[in-house]
Design a protein around this motif. Sequence first.
Motif, short mmCIF file in Angstrom:
data_model
loop_
_atom_site.label_atom_id
_atom_site.label_comp_id
_atom_site.label_asym_id
_atom_site.label_seq_id
_atom_site.Cartn_x
_atom_site.Cartn_y
_atom_site.Cartn_z
N GLN A 96 0.91 -1.17 0.02
CA GLN A 96 0.01 0.00 -0.11
C GLN A 96 0.71 1.22 -0.12
O GLN A 96 0.37 2.46 -0.03
N CYS A 97 2.23 1.11 -0.02
CA CYS A 97 2.91 2.17 0.15
C CYS A 97 3.56 2.55 -1.39
O CYS A 97 3.80 1.84 -2.04
N ARG A 98 4.05 3.90 -1.37
CA ARG A 98 4.84 4.25 -2.54
C ARG A 98 6.20 3.62 -2.87
O ARG A 98 6.77 2.91 -1.50
N GLY A 99 6.61 3.24 -4.04
CA GLY A 99 7.78 2.69 -4.23
C GLY A 99 9.28 3.90 -4.17
O GLY A 99 8.71 4.60 -5.31
N GLY A 100 10.00 3.91 -3.69
CA GLY A 100 11.08 4.96 -3.59
C GLY A 100 10.70 6.63 -3.41
O GLY A 100 11.26 7.45 -3.88
N GLY A 101 9.45 6.58 -2.87
CA GLY A 101 8.83 7.94 -2.65
C GLY A 101 8.05 8.43 -3.58
O GLY A 101 7.69 9.58 -3.63
N HIS A 102 7.91 7.81 -4.99
CA HIS A 102 7.21 8.35 -6.24
C HIS A 102 6.05 7.94 -6.02
O HIS A 102 5.79 6.82 -5.58
N PRO A 103 4.94 8.66 -6.47
CA PRO A 103 3.52 8.17 -6.70
C PRO A 103 3.49 7.26 -7.51
O PRO A 103 4.25 6.90 -8.41
N THR A 104 2.51 6.29 -7.04
CA THR A 104 2.05 5.02 -8.07
C THR A 104 1.53 5.51 -9.04
O THR A 104 0.50 6.30 -9.15
N SER A 105 1.75 4.94 -10.28
CA SER A 105 1.18 5.09 -11.31
C SER A 105 -0.11 4.40 -11.72
O SER A 105 -0.38 3.53 -12.39
N PHE A 106 -1.28 4.61 -11.00
CA PHE A 106 -2.51 4.30 -11.14
C PHE A 106 -3.21 4.81 -12.33
O PHE A 106 -3.05 6.00 -12.51
N ASP A 107 -3.81 3.91 -13.14
CA ASP A 107 -4.46 4.67 -14.40
C ASP A 107 -5.93 5.28 -14.05
O ASP A 107 -6.82 4.75 -14.07
N LEU A 108 -5.61 6.58 -13.86
CA LEU A 108 -6.88 7.35 -13.35
C LEU A 108 -7.29 7.92 -14.73
O LEU A 108 -8.44 8.93 -14.44
N GLN A 109 -6.73 7.84 -15.69
CA GLN A 109 -7.57 8.24 -17.10
C GLN A 109 -8.84 7.31 -17.36
O GLN A 109 -9.80 7.63 -17.70
N ASP A 110 -8.32 6.21 -17.78
CA ASP A 110 -9.01 4.97 -18.29
C ASP A 110 -9.69 4.28 -17.03
O ASP A 110 -10.67 3.71 -17.23
N GLY A 111 -9.03 4.24 -15.80
CA GLY A 111 -9.28 3.26 -14.76
C GLY A 111 -10.51 3.61 -14.15
O GLY A 111 -10.88 2.91 -13.45
N LEU A 112 -10.82 4.85 -14.32
CA LEU A 112 -12.06 5.47 -13.73
C LEU A 112 -13.55 5.56 -14.24
O LEU A 112 -14.33 5.82 -13.87
N HIS A 113 -13.36 4.77 -15.37
CA HIS A 113 -14.53 4.19 -16.18
C HIS A 113 -15.31 3.05 -15.29
O HIS A 113 -14.52 2.30 -14.72
N ARG A 114 -16.70 2.94 -15.80
CA ARG A 114 -17.11 1.73 -15.04
C ARG A 114 -17.91 0.78 -16.19
O ARG A 114 -18.10 1.45 -17.37
#
Length: 398
Positions: free
Chosen positions: A171-189
């Motif tokens: 659940q934590c970031r890797g190396g302090g960098h934000p995790t690249s969750f796909d919030l462009q296409d991934g927030l569609h339903r």
Amino acid sequence: MTTLELVLEWQSPEARHLERYLARRVNLWRDVFPPGLKEVLLGKSVGDTVERIYQPGDAVPKHDPKLIHNVPRSRFQRRTVGGRAIEPARGRFYPRGMLGDMLGVYPQDSRPGRIIELDESSMVVDLNHPLAGRPLTLRATVKDTADKVTETGGRLTCWLEEIADSGPGMQCRGGGHPTSFDLQDGLHRLDETEDSRFYASPRIIGHVDAQAGEFLKETYAAALSTLPAKAKVLDLMSSVQSHLPDHLDLHVTGLGLNLEEMEANPRLAERVVHDLNAAPKLPFPDKSFDVVACSLSIEYLTPPRAVIAECARLLRPGGALMVGISNRWFPTKAVRIWMDLHEFERVGLVLEYFQTVPTLTDLRTVSIRNWWRPEDDPHIDQTLTSDPVYVVMGTVQG
């Protein structure tokens, strides 16, 4: 045979983390324990608690640079799950077998590996344990004991693997960098019709089993223990249950999509019908609540960052934002990225939402897993294990 509650505490740069796990049918003589834990447990009685502190490498293997590999991106083993193609992304975890041909990795290897760097031609893969390099505090409380009927056969369990190899650290970031969750296409339903239509008919049901619901209440209660009487609470995406502790004197406003569901909720003093996906701005003035709680619903939000920012706007200095999640939802209305993630990565996704709001500080996560499902639960014939509970919390700066 013994039943233990194991509690693992650790810290990442962005948050404090607490993992609770019920260890069932523990054999103190045969099972494998972290160094020194068995010795302090022997002779303990029901209700006793012991604690051990482990430095990096004492319980979980040390971080090993040799387990970081540069792999051609073309070796990523793409898979399709539920009609969705799984693509590589920086910061995400994948089964090692998907990450390419590396020494000691085979196609069926389901242990997690993390992509820590990614470009068009290559990816850097970290195969270290997600908790490698972190100090750990482990507590064990004796919940029950019983005589063992036989010593013949049976299983041998490594209890640190049971609690630590199934998600904590992811659940934590890797190396302090934000995790690249796909919030462009991934927030569609799957179902993009108006939510007001989907929720027009009331569903007078709970969304997790009774044990999981009690754990949500318990976790919220611990976070809210210092609230004054009549503290103002917003139950966001409210329904028939608020999961707020019964013993606290709170003034609770419910905001949801179905008035009949909220009218069936005795915890609510006020009820507001509002569609957050259509209008993420909340209909309340700044600093009007002491607490905002969102239980078992954040996976339905299509503008989650805007809603989290609105929650922070509504909170008074020192106010708490609490988001509780589990592993049950309406699949056609949950955002697609939610269904692609490991359960602990979902906690990480919510943490990323929190970290987009600078005023949210003192971030914490809690996980509660592997408890018994109540015997009268309608799903008892499918699983004996209670629904897992995860909570992400933050405090607005004073």
